[in-house]
Design a protein around this motif. Sequence first.
Motif, PDB file in Angstrom:
ATOM      1  N   PHE A  33       0.832  -1.209   0.000  1.00 15.42           N
ATOM      2  CA  PHE A  33       0.000   0.000   0.000  1.00 15.42           C
ATOM      3  C   PHE A  33       0.864   1.256   0.000  1.00 15.42           C
ATOM      4  CE2 PHE A  33      -2.178  -3.402   2.314  1.00 15.42           C
ATOM      5  CZ  PHE A  33      -3.314  -3.554   1.527  1.00 15.42           C
ATOM      6  N   PRO A  34       1.686   1.462  -1.045  1.00 11.25           N
ATOM      7  CA  PRO A  34       2.577   2.632  -1.070  1.00 11.25           C
ATOM      8  C   PRO A  34       1.835   3.958  -1.128  1.00 11.25           C
ATOM      9  CG  PRO A  34       2.571   1.495  -3.189  1.00 11.25           C
ATOM     10  CD  PRO A  34       1.830   0.621  -2.238  1.00 11.25           C
ATOM     11  N   PHE A  35       0.538   3.912  -1.490  1.00  2.50           N
ATOM     12  CA  PHE A  35      -0.235   5.147  -1.577  1.00  2.50           C
ATOM     13  C   PHE A  35      -0.695   5.634  -0.198  1.00  2.50           C
ATOM     14  CE2 PHE A  35      -2.959   1.475  -2.164  1.00  2.50           C
ATOM     15  CZ  PHE A  35      -3.979   1.690  -1.253  1.00  2.50           C
ATOM     16  N   LEU A  36      -0.598   4.777   0.828  1.00  9.00           N
ATOM     17  CA  LEU A  36      -0.988   5.183   2.176  1.00  9.00           C
ATOM     18  C   LEU A  36       0.154   5.943   2.848  1.00  9.00           C
ATOM     19  CD1 LEU A  36      -2.815   2.021   3.605  1.00  9.00           C
ATOM     20  CD2 LEU A  36      -3.851   4.147   2.811  1.00  9.00           C
ATOM     21  N   LYS A  37      -0.207   6.951   3.607  1.00  9.58           N
ATOM     22  CA  LYS A  37       0.805   7.712   4.343  1.00  9.58           C
ATOM     23  C   LYS A  37       1.177   6.979   5.639  1.00  9.58           C
ATOM     24  CE  LYS A  37      -0.553  12.281   2.638  1.00  9.58           C
ATOM     25  NZ  LYS A  37      -1.001  13.645   3.015  1.00  9.58           N
ATOM     26  N   PRO A  38       2.452   6.925   5.979  1.00  8.12           N
ATOM     27  CA  PRO A  38       2.866   6.278   7.234  1.00  8.12           C
ATOM     28  C   PRO A  38       2.217   6.903   8.462  1.00  8.12           C
ATOM     29  CG  PRO A  38       4.766   6.684   5.819  1.00  8.12           C
ATOM     30  CD  PRO A  38       3.600   7.382   5.187  1.00  8.12           C
ATOM     31  N   GLU A  39       1.833   8.187   8.333  1.00  9.52           N
ATOM     32  CA  GLU A  39       1.210   8.851   9.480  1.00  9.52           C
ATOM     33  C   GLU A  39      -0.071   8.139   9.924  1.00  9.52           C
ATOM     34  OE1 GLU A  39       2.369  10.240   6.831  1.00  9.52           O
ATOM     35  OE2 GLU A  39       3.468  12.091   7.252  1.00  9.52           O
ATOM     36  N   LEU A  40      -0.726   7.450   8.976  1.00 12.13           N
ATOM     37  CA  LEU A  40      -1.949   6.734   9.339  1.00 12.13           C
ATOM     38  C   LEU A  40      -1.655   5.632  10.365  1.00 12.13           C
ATOM     39  CD1 LEU A  40      -3.721   6.375   5.873  1.00 12.13           C
ATOM     40  CD2 LEU A  40      -4.495   7.718   7.829  1.00 12.13           C
ATOM     41  N   VAL A  41      -0.550   4.929  10.182  1.00 10.98           N
ATOM     42  CA  VAL A  41      -0.176   3.877  11.125  1.00 10.98           C
ATOM     43  C   VAL A  41       0.153   4.479  12.487  1.00 10.98           C
ATOM     44  CG1 VAL A  41       1.466   2.033  11.616  1.00 10.98           C
ATOM     45  CG2 VAL A  41       0.657   2.386   9.282  1.00 10.98           C
ATOM     46  N   ILE A  42       0.874   5.596  12.469  1.00 16.26           N
ATOM     47  CA  ILE A  42       1.208   6.262  13.730  1.00 16.26           C
ATOM     48  C   ILE A  42      -0.059   6.664  14.472  1.00 16.26           C
ATOM     49  CG2 ILE A  42       2.446   8.178  14.796  1.00 16.26           C
ATOM     50  CD1 ILE A  42       4.233   6.122  13.409  1.00 16.26           C
ATOM     51  N   GLN A  43      -1.042   7.161  13.726  1.00 15.31           N
ATOM     52  CA  GLN A  43      -2.320   7.533  14.351  1.00 15.31           C
ATOM     53  C   GLN A  43      -2.994   6.321  14.986  1.00 15.31           C
ATOM     54  OE1 GLN A  43      -4.564   9.391  11.235  1.00 15.31           O
ATOM     55  NE2 GLN A  43      -3.456  11.333  11.354  1.00 15.31           N
ATOM     56  N   GLN A  44      -2.931   5.168  14.295  1.00 11.43           N
ATOM     57  CA  GLN A  44      -3.537   3.961  14.855  1.00 11.43           C
ATOM     58  C   GLN A  44      -2.804   3.504  16.113  1.00 11.43           C
ATOM     59  OE1 GLN A  44      -6.378   2.573  13.846  1.00 11.43           O
ATOM     60  NE2 GLN A  44      -6.529   4.200  12.312  1.00 11.43           N
ATOM     61  N   MET A  45      -1.475   3.667  16.114  1.00 12.46           N
ATOM     62  CA  MET A  45      -0.701   3.305  17.310  1.00 12.46           C
ATOM     63  C   MET A  45      -1.101   4.164  18.497  1.00 12.46           C
ATOM     64  SD  MET A  45       3.147   2.665  15.826  1.00 12.46           S
ATOM     65  CE  MET A  45       3.565   1.160  14.921  1.00 12.46           C
ATOM     66  N   ILE A  46      -1.195   5.463  18.252  1.00 13.90           N
ATOM     67  CA  ILE A  46      -1.599   6.371  19.336  1.00 13.90           C
ATOM     68  C   ILE A  46      -3.028   6.085  19.758  1.00 13.90           C
ATOM     69  CG2 ILE A  46      -1.988   8.796  19.944  1.00 13.90           C
ATOM     70  CD1 ILE A  46       0.303   9.487  18.010  1.00 13.90           C
ATOM     71  N   GLY A  47      -3.888   5.831  18.769  1.00 16.45           N
ATOM     72  CA  GLY A  47      -5.282   5.520  19.087  1.00 16.45           C
ATOM     73  C   GLY A  47      -5.430   4.262  19.910  1.00 16.45           C
ATOM     74  N   GLY A  48      -4.510   3.320  19.726  1.00 13.84           N
ATOM     75  CA  GLY A  48      -4.569   2.084  20.506  1.00 13.84           C
ATOM     76  C   GLY A  48      -4.361   2.295  21.991  1.00 13.84           C
ATOM     77  N   LEU A  49      -3.780   3.434  22.361  1.00 12.19           N
ATOM     78  CA  LEU A  49      -3.533   3.734  23.776  1.00 12.19           C
ATOM     79  C   LEU A  49      -4.588   4.655  24.380  1.00 12.19           C
ATOM     80  CD1 LEU A  49       0.330   4.340  23.628  1.00 12.19           C
ATOM     81  CD2 LEU A  49      -0.867   2.289  24.390  1.00 12.19           C
ATOM     82  N   GLN A  50      -5.587   5.032  23.589  1.00 11.91           N
ATOM     83  CA  GLN A  50      -6.558   6.015  24.064  1.00 11.91           C
ATOM     84  C   GLN A  50      -7.730   5.462  24.872  1.00 11.91           C
ATOM     85  OE1 GLN A  50      -7.571   8.242  20.525  1.00 11.91           O
ATOM     86  NE2 GLN A  50      -5.910   9.717  20.860  1.00 11.91           N
TER      87      GLN A  50
END
Length: 424
Positions: A33-50
């Motif tokens: 998925f090269p069209f996806l921005k890596p920031e999306l994964v970072i957001q999911q990581m942070i969201g996992g701790l919310q």
Amino acid sequence: MWILLVMVGLLLLGVPMMVPLSVGTFFLLFSDFPFLKPELVIQQMIGGLQPVVLTAVPMFILAADIMLKGSTAQRLLDVVERFVGHWRGGLPVTTALGCTLFGAVSGSTQATVVAMGRPLRPRLLEAGYSDKFTIALIINASDIALLIPPSIGMIIYGVATGTSVGDLFIAGIGPGLMILVLFSLYCMWKSWKLGIAPQPKADWPARLKALKRASLPAGFPVIIIGGIYSGMFSPTEAATVSVIYALILEMLIYRGVTLKDLPGVAFSTGLITAVVFILVAAGAGFSWMISFAKIPDAILGGYIPYLSEHALALLAVIAVAYFVGCMFVDPIVVILILAPVFAPAVDAAGLDPVLVGTLVTLQAAIGSATPPFGCDIFTAVAVFRKPYMEVIRGTPPFIALLLLATVLLMLFPQIALFLPSLAN
């Protein structure tokens, strides 16, 4: 398969678990998925701790560390020994029951290994039990702490799947007690086979004195379970109350912990919490990535119609997958990775999520003491200063009993669901 090979290769190189998880996530992202921005994964990581319920994790860890520093473990151990120490196999039964009780006030398998192992191992050896039996009993009985509430594993599963943490807590009591009975029967048979004589029977004044000394520590499960199901507070608030209660007991009443001890206790809690939360964040990112890539459908898609009609087969597949996974990887990571894989099949089969969560937590408990990478094995290596191979030599009989408990839970779901049905 490439992701799996990359992650296993990194594990074999000895890198921390968060690295294979993160590398696997971004490997899939950049390759497919090269069209996806890596920031999306970072957001999911942070969201996992919310999720707010995760706040309970450091609170329960802190309460366990306070009690480990103080005298709670010894008080619980004394009352158990006064009542069952004179049985045939009374000392190993005392060990199993003591681990269960300390697990009910701490929720930590590793803290239970330390708290119960240090005072009981020398006494078991002196009584005539082999070191391989003694260490195996301690590390496997300590895993009952993962089922008896409070349970960090159940909190993680509840966050990953949206299952009620309160229902999971109370559902773990039945399987935990079942394992205690199985271990106790095995210990009694083992003692009879070895010809080890029982200890002298304690008189009632000694028993009543021990009961009095342990009455306040016994309030922990009452506060946690009673408070949650009476509606007085949530699981997160129950964790906070348990810390306050531990501080009052150990600092003001028993005076086993002083102000000078608190920085060290807090530092220990901070280290463990950091490890747990890093794994949760990395696992959340990986879970989102494999869900986005529809890997669960690729793995189970063709089998979902069959599994949805054969609930027992689905439970067996879930149990095997988690058992094998927890043998190699931290249970928290396995829960976060496999929960989205099995979610479609569990929904299609109409299985009770509380039953599935209890079964998963039981596999996490087994994995904590199963070679090659069970975390309690390495705790025992450090605490008892024994080589790895000596620590694991006596584990097979206890693992067999835990697998028997798994089969019984799958065949008789009410072992887990009876108490939640009463509470609800």
